[in-house]
Design a protein around this motif. Structure first.
Motif, PDB file in Angstrom:
ATOM      1  N   ALA A  83       0.832  -1.207   0.000  1.00 61.33           N
ATOM      2  CA  ALA A  83       0.000   0.000   0.000  1.00 61.33           C
ATOM      3  C   ALA A  83       0.864   1.254   0.000  1.00 61.33           C
ATOM      4  CB  ALA A  83      -0.934  -0.008   1.217  1.00 61.33           C
ATOM      5  N   SER A  84       1.938   1.241   0.785  1.00 62.76           N
ATOM      6  CA  SER A  84       2.852   2.385   0.837  1.00 62.76           C
ATOM      7  C   SER A  84       3.481   2.638  -0.531  1.00 62.76           C
ATOM      8  CB  SER A  84       3.948   2.117   1.878  1.00 62.76           C
ATOM      9  OG  SER A  84       4.915   3.140   1.868  1.00 62.76           O
ATOM     10  N   TRP A  85       3.870   1.553  -1.214  1.00 66.18           N
ATOM     11  CA  TRP A  85       4.489   1.678  -2.540  1.00 66.18           C
ATOM     12  C   TRP A  85       3.493   2.219  -3.561  1.00 66.18           C
ATOM     13  CZ3 TRP A  85       4.050  -1.941  -6.929  1.00 66.18           C
ATOM     14  CH2 TRP A  85       4.946  -1.633  -7.977  1.00 66.18           C
ATOM     15  N   ILE A  86       2.266   1.690  -3.546  1.00 67.19           N
ATOM     16  CA  ILE A  86       1.229   2.135  -4.486  1.00 67.19           C
ATOM     17  C   ILE A  86       0.899   3.608  -4.265  1.00 67.19           C
ATOM     18  CG2 ILE A  86      -1.198   1.870  -5.118  1.00 67.19           C
ATOM     19  CD1 ILE A  86       0.478  -0.351  -6.238  1.00 67.19           C
ATOM     20  N   LEU A  87       0.785   4.024  -3.012  1.00 67.26           N
ATOM     21  CA  LEU A  87       0.489   5.426  -2.701  1.00 67.26           C
ATOM     22  C   LEU A  87       1.599   6.341  -3.194  1.00 67.26           C
ATOM     23  CD1 LEU A  87      -0.946   4.983   0.902  1.00 67.26           C
ATOM     24  CD2 LEU A  87      -2.222   5.799  -1.089  1.00 67.26           C
ATOM     25  N   ASP A  88       2.837   5.917  -3.010  1.00 66.22           N
ATOM     26  CA  ASP A  88       3.983   6.718  -3.462  1.00 66.22           C
ATOM     27  C   ASP A  88       3.979   6.876  -4.984  1.00 66.22           C
ATOM     28  OD1 ASP A  88       6.681   7.979  -2.893  1.00 66.22           O
ATOM     29  OD2 ASP A  88       7.292   6.370  -4.232  1.00 66.22           O
ATOM     30  N   LEU A  89       3.670   5.788  -5.704  1.00 64.79           N
ATOM     31  CA  LEU A  89       3.609   5.864  -7.166  1.00 64.79           C
ATOM     32  C   LEU A  89       2.539   6.848  -7.618  1.00 64.79           C
ATOM     33  CD1 LEU A  89       3.916   2.099  -8.239  1.00 64.79           C
ATOM     34  CD2 LEU A  89       5.705   3.851  -8.306  1.00 64.79           C
ATOM     35  N   GLN A  90       1.380   6.790  -6.974  1.00 65.70           N
ATOM     36  CA  GLN A  90       0.280   7.664  -7.376  1.00 65.70           C
ATOM     37  C   GLN A  90       0.584   9.129  -7.064  1.00 65.70           C
ATOM     38  OE1 GLN A  90      -3.928   5.763  -7.016  1.00 65.70           O
ATOM     39  NE2 GLN A  90      -2.753   4.921  -5.322  1.00 65.70           N
ATOM     40  N   LEU A 129      -0.222   4.964   7.460  1.00 67.75           N
ATOM     41  CA  LEU A 129      -0.099   3.902   6.465  1.00 67.75           C
ATOM     42  C   LEU A 129      -1.017   2.722   6.795  1.00 67.75           C
ATOM     43  CD1 LEU A 129       3.749   3.791   5.782  1.00 67.75           C
ATOM     44  CD2 LEU A 129       1.950   4.425   4.168  1.00 67.75           C
ATOM     45  N   ALA A 130      -1.099   2.375   8.072  1.00 66.28           N
ATOM     46  CA  ALA A 130      -1.957   1.259   8.476  1.00 66.28           C
ATOM     47  C   ALA A 130      -3.417   1.573   8.190  1.00 66.28           C
ATOM     48  CB  ALA A 130      -1.756   0.951   9.958  1.00 66.28           C
ATOM     49  N   ILE A 131      -3.826   2.819   8.436  1.00 66.92           N
ATOM     50  CA  ILE A 131      -5.215   3.223   8.190  1.00 66.92           C
ATOM     51  C   ILE A 131      -5.515   3.247   6.693  1.00 66.92           C
ATOM     52  CG2 ILE A 131      -6.829   5.163   8.365  1.00 66.92           C
ATOM     53  CD1 ILE A 131      -5.547   5.820  11.066  1.00 66.92           C
ATOM     54  N   LYS A 132      -4.531   3.652   5.888  1.00 72.08           N
ATOM     55  CA  LYS A 132      -4.729   3.721   4.446  1.00 72.08           C
ATOM     56  C   LYS A 132      -4.590   2.359   3.757  1.00 72.08           C
ATOM     57  CE  LYS A 132      -4.238   8.416   2.977  1.00 72.08           C
ATOM     58  NZ  LYS A 132      -4.093   9.140   1.715  1.00 72.08           N
TER      59      LYS A 132
END
Length: 485
Positions: A191-198, A353-356
């Protein structure tokens, strides 16, 4: 002939997951007037993968062709290229003939190719979202779905007298507390990686093989420019990353879809997780440092910064443990409440990050806020980074695919328990020496001799911690954007 989407699913002994994978394709809404053809590549299977795929095709009314590899030594790469050659012809075949008129028409009717893993499942409407992304501009070569690890059900839900107990456990649908914990950590990391890409525009340096929709012309460009017999290559342990870099080199955009989701399997144990991460990390490092491959990505700087960040985090922790041990042993430790700042920032970052992270549990947020889960997970990744770089300096190259498969098959064992026991012995020995020689270590001559080095170490640690804190502040700032993982 109507426009079509071809699906390539390489499957090696996937009898327990192939039906679920095809069930996800059955759930998809197709673009108007577009049809779906599925190619399941049974690669060196010794189970009922082929039979289960045919059964699922009838059950879900899907157009499925089962291909069987012959003498394939390239594993997933060879399986994917087998499907490609079944449509485009095999130029390495000594009896190669040009495509017939009907075959040519069929080839030209394929407007997109979906590469999927046999243990993945697309969420409803994922395919239409990826299609819309791919067709939004002519220079887009591939669109990847957002990946979310499937969370195992509680093993305790299965009755002990259930005659299907062993079969259910073997299916991978159930897991104990440790496997569920491992799954969430991987899910939060993804999730952290996907959010960073976006946040940085949606461009990705790896179109993951779990579910990516490709433009056939882009794949053909890779073949023509690199003189290949298929788009995928086994020159790297991360064949999907190599393909992505080659697409970017040919000026094709590689994007992550903001809406499409794909559920993928996680590594359920420490040992399998380590082997997978070793393969991923080793492949990435090899692409960054191997001049023979001769391909770079526009994300090169980001990947090197990520490597630098990994070793900075390792350096901070090793330096802190070393300085704290010496300071306590020589009675020169003094607490400063300013040191709580990086801890508070790390706690806040991991809570966000955990919440997202999709489908999180309250316990996951609590463990993230207490920094227990993130710290354990980070140390495991740090050990993988150390091992990969040490292997890089070795003269012998390891087969990442073989190591991961053997770990998943239970043919190799973890060294976690011996490592923990060795750590306990070392810590106990240091504690014994510090207590037994306390008068000597706390004597004024020893304190005076050590103090300059101790102070220099704390200064260096402070500088590194400030920099790490600024990085965390930046990450927290980026997470304010309304992107979803």
């Amino acid at each position: 002939m109507k426009p079509r989407i071809a699906v390539f699913i390489p499957a090696h002994n996937e009898e327990n997951s192939i039906q679920d994978c095809l069930g996800g394709l059955h759930d998809q809404v197709l673009p108007k007037d577009v049809e779906l053809d599925v190619f399941v590549i049974a690669d060196n299977c010794t189970d009922r993968t082929e039979e289960r795929a045919i059964e699922a095709a009838e059950l879900y009314n899907l157009s499925v062709v089962v291909l069987t590899t012959e003498n394939n030594k390239q594993r997933k790469v060879g399986a994917l290229n087998t499907a490609w050659k079944s449509i485009n012809g095999d130029h390495l075949d000594i009896y190669f003939r040009e495509l017939s008129h009907t075959q040519q028409i069929y080839k030209e009717s394929i407007k997109a190719i979906l590469g999927m893993d046999a243990d993945s499942r697309l969420a409803p409407n994922a395919l239409i979202h990826m299609w819309e992304g791919l067709m939004s501009a002519r220079n887009i070569g591939g669109v990847m779905a957002k990946y979310t690890m499937r969370f195992p059900k509680k093993k305790s839900l299965i009755a002990k007298d259930d005659v299907h107990y062993e079969e259910k456990i073997k299916s991978g649908e159930y897991g104990g507390p440790i496997s569920r914990w491992w799954t969430h950590q991987q899910k939060q990391d993804m999730a952290s990686w996907i959010l960073d890409l976006q946040y940085h525009g949606g461009s990705t340096y790896v179109l993951g093989g779990q579910a990516t929709l490709f433009r056939p012309e882009a794949l053909q460009d890779i073949i023509d420019e690199n003189k290949l017999d298929g788009p995928w290559q086994d020159d790297s342990d991360v064949e999907d990353m190599l393909l992505t870099w080659q697409l970017q080199k040919s000026n094709w955009k590689t994007l992550v879809s903001p809406e499409a989701r794909c559920f993928v399997d996680s590594m359920r144990s420490y040992h399998t997780f380590r082997q997978q991460r070793n393969k991923w990390k080793s492949g990435t490092v090899d692409l960054l440092t191997n001049s023979d491959i001769g391909v770079k990505t526009r994300h090169n700087g980001k990947l090197w910064r990520s490597e630098a960040k990994t070793f900075m985090e390792l350096g901070v922790r090793v330096l802190f443990v070393l300085l704290l041990t010496i300071a306590l042993a020589t009675d020169q430790f003094y607490w400063n409440w300013l040191w709580i700042t990086p801890i508070a920032l790390a706690s806040l970052l991991n809570i966000i990050l955990a919440i997202k992270t999709p489908m999180h549990r309250p316990i996951d947020v609590i463990m993230a806020g207490l920094l227990i889960s993130p710290e354990v997970y980070l140390w495991v990744n740090l050990m993988s980074a150390i091992q990969v770089w040490l292997d890089k300096l070795s003269a012998h190259k390891k087969d990442g695919w073989a190591n991961q498969y053997q770990a998943e098959s239970g043919k190799t064992n973890s060294k976690l328990i011996p490592g923990i026991l060795l750590g306990i012995i070392v810590i106990s020995a240091i504690a014994y020496l510090c207590i037994n020689y306390r008068e000597f270590l706390t004597s004024e001559p020893i304190q005076m001799a050590i103090q300059p080095y101790l102070m220099a170490g704390w200064v260096l640690l402070t500088v590194l911690t400030i920099f790490a804190s600024l990085v965390m502040v930046y990450q927290i700032w980026t997470l304010r954007a309304r992107y979803t993982a």
